[in-house]
Design a protein around this motif. Sequence first.
Motif, short mmCIF file in Angstrom:
data_model
loop_
_atom_site.label_atom_id
_atom_site.label_comp_id
_atom_site.label_asym_id
_atom_site.label_seq_id
_atom_site.Cartn_x
_atom_site.Cartn_y
_atom_site.Cartn_z
N LYS A 47 0.93 8.74 -18.16
CA LYS A 47 -0.29 8.53 -18.94
C LYS A 47 -0.98 7.22 -18.54
CE LYS A 47 -1.52 8.79 -23.82
NZ LYS A 47 -0.93 8.85 -25.15
N ILE A 48 -0.17 6.18 -18.39
CA ILE A 48 -0.75 4.87 -18.08
C ILE A 48 -1.30 4.83 -16.66
CG2 ILE A 48 -0.15 2.42 -17.77
CD1 ILE A 48 1.55 2.81 -20.37
N ALA A 49 -0.58 5.44 -15.72
CA ALA A 49 -1.10 5.47 -14.35
C ALA A 49 -2.42 6.26 -14.30
CB ALA A 49 -0.07 6.10 -13.42
N GLN A 50 -2.47 7.33 -15.09
CA GLN A 50 -3.69 8.15 -15.15
C GLN A 50 -4.86 7.34 -15.71
OE1 GLN A 50 -3.23 11.50 -17.76
NE2 GLN A 50 -4.38 12.80 -16.35
N LYS A 51 -4.57 6.53 -16.74
CA LYS A 51 -5.65 5.77 -17.38
C LYS A 51 -6.01 4.50 -16.61
CE LYS A 51 -5.13 7.09 -22.21
NZ LYS A 51 -4.81 6.57 -23.55
N THR A 52 -5.20 4.13 -15.63
CA THR A 52 -5.49 2.93 -14.84
C THR A 52 -6.66 3.22 -13.91
OG1 THR A 52 -3.21 2.21 -14.97
CG2 THR A 52 -4.50 1.30 -13.16
N GLU A 53 -7.72 2.40 -14.04
CA GLU A 53 -8.95 2.67 -13.25
C GLU A 53 -8.70 2.60 -11.75
OE1 GLU A 53 -12.55 0.54 -14.19
OE2 GLU A 53 -12.09 0.92 -16.32
N ASN A 54 -7.90 1.61 -11.35
CA ASN A 54 -7.63 1.41 -9.92
C ASN A 54 -6.76 2.58 -9.40
OD1 ASN A 54 -7.16 0.37 -7.42
ND2 ASN A 54 -6.33 -1.59 -8.12
N ASN A 55 -7.18 3.19 -8.29
CA ASN A 55 -6.37 4.28 -7.72
C ASN A 55 -5.20 3.77 -6.90
OD1 ASN A 55 -7.53 6.48 -8.86
ND2 ASN A 55 -8.99 6.81 -7.19
N ASP A 56 -5.28 2.50 -6.48
CA ASP A 56 -4.21 1.90 -5.66
C ASP A 56 -3.21 1.21 -6.58
OD1 ASP A 56 -5.47 2.74 -3.35
OD2 ASP A 56 -6.68 0.90 -3.23
N ILE A 57 -2.00 1.76 -6.61
CA ILE A 57 -0.99 1.25 -7.54
C ILE A 57 0.28 0.91 -6.77
CG2 ILE A 57 0.52 1.88 -9.49
CD1 ILE A 57 -1.80 3.64 -10.53
N LEU A 58 0.79 -0.28 -7.01
CA LEU A 58 2.10 -0.66 -6.46
C LEU A 58 3.10 -0.53 -7.60
CD1 LEU A 58 3.95 -1.96 -4.32
CD2 LEU A 58 3.22 -4.18 -5.21
N VAL A 92 7.61 -10.11 -6.15
CA VAL A 92 6.33 -9.53 -6.60
C VAL A 92 5.16 -10.30 -5.99
CG1 VAL A 92 4.91 -8.87 -8.58
CG2 VAL A 92 7.40 -8.80 -8.78
N ARG A 93 5.31 -11.62 -5.94
CA ARG A 93 4.22 -12.41 -5.34
C ARG A 93 4.05 -12.03 -3.86
NH1 ARG A 93 6.19 -16.35 -9.05
NH2 ARG A 93 7.63 -17.24 -7.51
N ALA A 94 5.17 -11.82 -3.16
CA ALA A 94 5.08 -11.44 -1.73
C ALA A 94 4.46 -10.04 -1.59
CB ALA A 94 6.48 -11.46 -1.12
N LEU A 95 4.84 -9.12 -2.50
CA LEU A 95 4.29 -7.77 -2.44
C LEU A 95 2.78 -7.77 -2.71
CD1 LEU A 95 7.21 -5.88 -4.22
CD2 LEU A 95 6.30 -5.29 -1.95
N ARG A 96 2.35 -8.65 -3.61
CA ARG A 96 0.90 -8.75 -3.89
C ARG A 96 0.13 -9.13 -2.64
NH1 ARG A 96 -1.58 -8.31 -8.77
NH2 ARG A 96 -0.29 -8.70 -10.59
N LYS A 97 0.73 -10.01 -1.85
CA LYS A 97 0.06 -10.43 -0.60
C LYS A 97 -0.01 -9.26 0.37
CE LYS A 97 0.81 -15.35 -0.68
NZ LYS A 97 2.00 -16.17 -0.67
N LYS A 98 1.08 -8.45 0.36
CA LYS A 98 1.12 -7.31 1.29
C LYS A 98 0.17 -6.19 0.84
CE LYS A 98 4.60 -4.39 3.45
NZ LYS A 98 5.94 -3.87 3.34
N TYR A 99 -0.03 -6.08 -0.46
CA TYR A 99 -0.89 -5.00 -1.00
C TYR A 99 -2.03 -5.59 -1.84
CZ TYR A 99 2.92 -1.96 0.45
OH TYR A 99 3.87 -1.30 1.20
N PRO A 100 -2.95 -6.33 -1.20
CA PRO A 100 -4.02 -6.95 -1.97
C PRO A 100 -4.91 -5.89 -2.64
CG PRO A 100 -4.41 -7.19 0.39
CD PRO A 100 -3.06 -6.57 0.24
N GLY A 101 -5.31 -6.14 -3.85
CA GLY A 101 -6.21 -5.20 -4.54
C GLY A 101 -5.47 -4.11 -5.29
#
Length: 304
Positions: free
Chosen positions: A134-145, A97-106
Amino acid sequence: MTVNELQKEIIRLKKEKGVCILAHAYQRQDVLEVADFVGDSFALSRMAAKEKAGVVLMCGVRFMAETAKILSPDKRVLLSSPDAGCPMADQVSDEDVRALRKKYPGYTVMSYINTTARVKAESDVCVTSASAVKIAQKTENNDILFIPDPNLGTWVKRQLPEKNIVVINGGCPAHKSITEADVRREKERHPEALLLVHPECTPEVTEKADFVGSTTEITEYAEKSGASEFIIGTENSITEHLGFSCPDKDFYPLSPSCTCRDMQLTDLPTVYRCLTGRGGEEIILPGDVIERARRPIDEMLRLG
Ligand code: 13P
Ligand code: SF4
């Protein structure tokens, strides 16, 4: 002892010892009958957060017991079968997950509840199959990993095309094993039946379904429906349970291969041994992991 005698003894012991038995819907029928609460992963999380008993015995798999411990750190949480893991949860580590965060910042890291406590501790929000859309819909950020199930992630993406949802490789071996050929064959055999499937199935299967939902949602749909025949595309225990709850309706498994070995490791003798202290495992998690893993679960309960 007979099944009935063992069930009575388990019920006597759990009352005597102040133990609350939570059971996932994939457990065997005889285990469900001794449980205080039966539900899907989302309902079990809510129950674990609310439960007053000092000891919780989880009949399910490890991530479910860990979730109960994270939500109720002051309680003793026991897992009925120490070997009951989830192959999908074990596909991703906290390091991944830490490596994926680096690959998909933000990106918002959205973890399926079928993850280890350490992976949850690295995540922004958890979801279950019942709450994901429902949760993805309510998540403000449109970029979701979305981790770790690409099939559930793709299902959410299909419902919310406005979101940019990235998925990774993996998935539930039991649900992934269901093929389009299974769908064709069962529809031919039972042309009047409705097809109800879990979102862990591949997109080729979910797109042909009449209903897609969590284990509880599939069960409720079949119970309330006016139809009388259903093809069930999830762990085959659900087909069996529906036969008990609706004996006047017909239920057919979509594929004989959709069985979860880990979920089926728990049986009545396992529950009995756990209650008598001769089996099971108490879940122990480091305090910092509990604290960090709690945030994404609390966020899920708040949004869902
Ligand atoms: P539910 O979210 O429907 O409980 O499913 C959990 C699970 O492990 C499905 O394979
Ligand atoms: Fe994990 Fe699949 Fe078993 Fe559910 S059915 S516990 S996702 S392996």
